[in-house]
Design an enzyme around this catalytic site. Sequence first.
Site, PDB file in Angstrom:
ATOM      1  N   LYS A 112       0.833  -1.202   0.000  1.00  0.00           N
ATOM      2  CA  LYS A 112       0.000   0.000   0.000  1.00  0.00           C
ATOM      3  C   LYS A 112       0.868   1.253   0.000  1.00  0.00           C
ATOM      4  O   LYS A 112       0.564   2.244  -0.672  1.00  0.00           O
ATOM      5  CB  LYS A 112      -0.927   0.015   1.235  1.00  0.00           C
ATOM      6  CG  LYS A 112      -2.023  -1.033   1.184  1.00  0.00           C
ATOM      7  CD  LYS A 112      -3.298  -0.464   0.577  1.00  0.00           C
ATOM      8  CE  LYS A 112      -4.226  -1.510  -0.005  1.00  0.00           C
ATOM      9  NZ  LYS A 112      -4.755  -2.502   0.912  1.00  0.00           N
ATOM     10  N   LYS A 195      -2.888  -9.960  -8.850  1.00  0.00           N
ATOM     11  CA  LYS A 195      -4.184 -10.544  -8.497  1.00  0.00           C
ATOM     12  C   LYS A 195      -5.336  -9.665  -8.961  1.00  0.00           C
ATOM     13  O   LYS A 195      -5.148  -8.469  -9.208  1.00  0.00           O
ATOM     14  CB  LYS A 195      -4.260 -10.755  -6.985  1.00  0.00           C
ATOM     15  CG  LYS A 195      -4.172  -9.486  -6.184  1.00  0.00           C
ATOM     16  CD  LYS A 195      -4.499  -9.713  -4.717  1.00  0.00           C
ATOM     17  CE  LYS A 195      -4.577  -8.364  -4.021  1.00  0.00           C
ATOM     18  NZ  LYS A 195      -5.090  -8.393  -2.685  1.00  0.00           N
ATOM     19  N   LYS A 198      -9.437  -4.221  -7.189  1.00  0.00           N
ATOM     20  CA  LYS A 198      -9.759  -2.877  -7.694  1.00  0.00           C
ATOM     21  C   LYS A 198      -8.526  -2.003  -7.818  1.00  0.00           C
ATOM     22  O   LYS A 198      -8.431  -1.162  -8.697  1.00  0.00           O
ATOM     23  CB  LYS A 198     -10.750  -2.220  -6.751  1.00  0.00           C
ATOM     24  CG  LYS A 198     -12.112  -2.715  -7.021  1.00  0.00           C
ATOM     25  CD  LYS A 198     -13.166  -1.806  -6.475  1.00  0.00           C
ATOM     26  CE  LYS A 198     -14.447  -2.555  -6.636  1.00  0.00           C
ATOM     27  NZ  LYS A 198     -15.133  -2.789  -5.389  1.00  0.00           N
TER      28      LYS A 198
HETATM   29  P1  TYM Z   1     -10.648  -7.427   1.032  1.00  0.00           P
HETATM   30  O1  TYM Z   1     -11.894  -6.673   0.904  1.00  0.00           O
HETATM   31  O2  TYM Z   1      -9.401  -6.879   0.421  1.00  0.00           O
HETATM   32  O3  TYM Z   1     -10.828  -8.896   0.481  1.00  0.00           O
HETATM   33  C1  TYM Z   1     -11.911  -9.673   0.901  1.00  0.00           C
HETATM   34  C2  TYM Z   1     -11.618 -11.144   0.735  1.00  0.00           C
HETATM   35  O4  TYM Z   1     -11.433 -11.442  -0.650  1.00  0.00           O
HETATM   36  C3  TYM Z   1     -10.187 -12.092  -0.824  1.00  0.00           C
HETATM   37  N1  TYM Z   1      -9.612 -11.675  -2.109  1.00  0.00           N
HETATM   38  C4  TYM Z   1      -9.027 -12.525  -2.943  1.00  0.00           C
HETATM   39  N2  TYM Z   1      -8.824 -13.857  -2.865  1.00  0.00           N
HETATM   40  C5  TYM Z   1      -8.238 -14.444  -3.922  1.00  0.00           C
HETATM   41  N3  TYM Z   1      -7.826 -13.770  -5.029  1.00  0.00           N
HETATM   42  C6  TYM Z   1      -8.009 -12.436  -5.144  1.00  0.00           C
HETATM   43  N4  TYM Z   1      -7.638 -11.792  -6.251  1.00  0.00           N
HETATM   44  C7  TYM Z   1      -8.642 -11.750  -4.068  1.00  0.00           C
HETATM   45  N5  TYM Z   1      -8.972 -10.456  -3.847  1.00  0.00           N
HETATM   46  C8  TYM Z   1      -9.569 -10.424  -2.631  1.00  0.00           C
HETATM   47  C9  TYM Z   1      -9.317 -11.652   0.341  1.00  0.00           C
HETATM   48  O5  TYM Z   1      -8.290 -12.571   0.579  1.00  0.00           O
HETATM   49  C10 TYM Z   1     -10.333 -11.591   1.450  1.00  0.00           C
HETATM   50  O6  TYM Z   1     -10.537 -12.862   2.007  1.00  0.00           O
HETATM   51  N6  TYM Z   1      -8.534  -7.563   5.327  1.00  0.00           N
HETATM   52  C11 TYM Z   1      -9.630  -8.308   4.727  1.00  0.00           C
HETATM   53  C12 TYM Z   1     -10.980  -7.899   5.285  1.00  0.00           C
HETATM   54  C13 TYM Z   1     -11.105  -8.216   6.730  1.00  0.00           C
HETATM   55  C14 TYM Z   1     -11.129  -9.523   7.305  1.00  0.00           C
HETATM   56  C15 TYM Z   1     -11.228  -9.301   8.714  1.00  0.00           C
HETATM   57  C16 TYM Z   1     -11.094 -10.810   6.786  1.00  0.00           C
HETATM   58  C17 TYM Z   1     -11.200  -7.309   7.730  1.00  0.00           C
HETATM   59  N7  TYM Z   1     -11.254  -7.952   8.939  1.00  0.00           N
HETATM   60  C18 TYM Z   1     -11.284 -10.376   9.596  1.00  0.00           C
HETATM   61  C19 TYM Z   1     -11.144 -11.882   7.676  1.00  0.00           C
HETATM   62  C20 TYM Z   1     -11.239 -11.661   9.074  1.00  0.00           C
HETATM   63  C21 TYM Z   1      -9.539  -8.095   3.216  1.00  0.00           C
HETATM   64  O7  TYM Z   1      -8.604  -8.411   2.619  1.00  0.00           O
HETATM   65  O8  TYM Z   1     -10.526  -7.573   2.597  1.00  0.00           O
END
Ligand code: TYM
Length: 333
Positions: A112, A195, A198
Amino acid sequence: MKETVVSGIRSTGKLHLGNYYGALRNFVKMQEEYNCFFFIADLHSLTTHPTPGDLGRTVREVVVEYLAAGIDPEKSTIYIQSDVPEVAELYLYMNMNAYLGELERATAFKDKVRANPDNVNAGLLTYPVLMACDILLHHGTKVPVGKDQEQHLEMTRTFGNRFNRLYQVDYFKEAFAFTYSDKLVKIPGLDGNGKMGKSNGEASCVYLSDAPDVIRKKVMRAVSDSGPTEINQPKPEAIQNLFDLMKVVSKPDTLSHFEELYNTCTIRYGDFKKQLAEDMVLATDPVRSRIQEISNDQEYVQRVVKMGAEKASESARKTIREIRDIIGIKRLY
Ligand code: TYM
């Protein structure tokens, strides 16, 4: 007693295939076997400063897509993170116990910083602490996430164990990333590298809500090359990504058919992409068709999040009471 599952998705708007195959699809399966808490991480999304209007709209979009994907609010607790402010209190306590060095070393933080050097805020640095609190708040032990979140789960275990050691208690349990397949997935984007996400641009993402024609256009424009020239030639990244996408949306026979054509240098990328697009349309169809219907039912959406807020608050209040007691925060009146 059933094990507790906790997971969330940031409220940055409509969900893409990475969110679906990395997380949401497992949520739907897990609710049959476990005590599940699935939330919309709106507090986490504040690190990128959405406008108040966008924040409200995107939170609702994610709730609707959870439901459209098949999360059943009678079986799981679906809630909005900010509806349970106890998480912010736990976050404050756990921040006292998280160190600058380890937070700065987190891969997601470094990525980031590289991508947005003008917005290195403290919320971004302590993002893994808030994420740990989401899980610890409900004593989650299984966390369905994509590969990119593995390190955050390791940090969650570190913070929980450190708390236990500091206060000489056996309070927090260890949580582990969970998936039904043999390893955590990373869904690639359509833009040739990295990956699906967005932050890699709209063109890299196929959304669950994309109309079939939009999916077709995006896939036909996906980065490829002029084709293999040698038998069994290793695939360049952009091509491997398209095959990896085919692996998740298509039948095994379809995948092996195109593998064979690639390996014998007879593949035509136009046909390959057309097939991939059609299989993506099919894979997303059940979710897409329910999004509009659920979105129109304002009363249902409200009832779901209210019920979720109540159930999640009950679990959160208990944890906060116990944590205050462990830490020694006592009312003098
Ligand atoms: P976020 O919104 O970035 O992603 C949400 C979930 O989608 C998965 N993901 C992917 N998996 C595989 N390939 C991809 N290209 C891909 N893009 C997104 C992420 O691995 C995630 O599982 N930090 C977390 C949100 C969060 C969370 C938590 C998750 C906040 N608190 C507690 C579990 C437990 C996240 O990455 O969000």
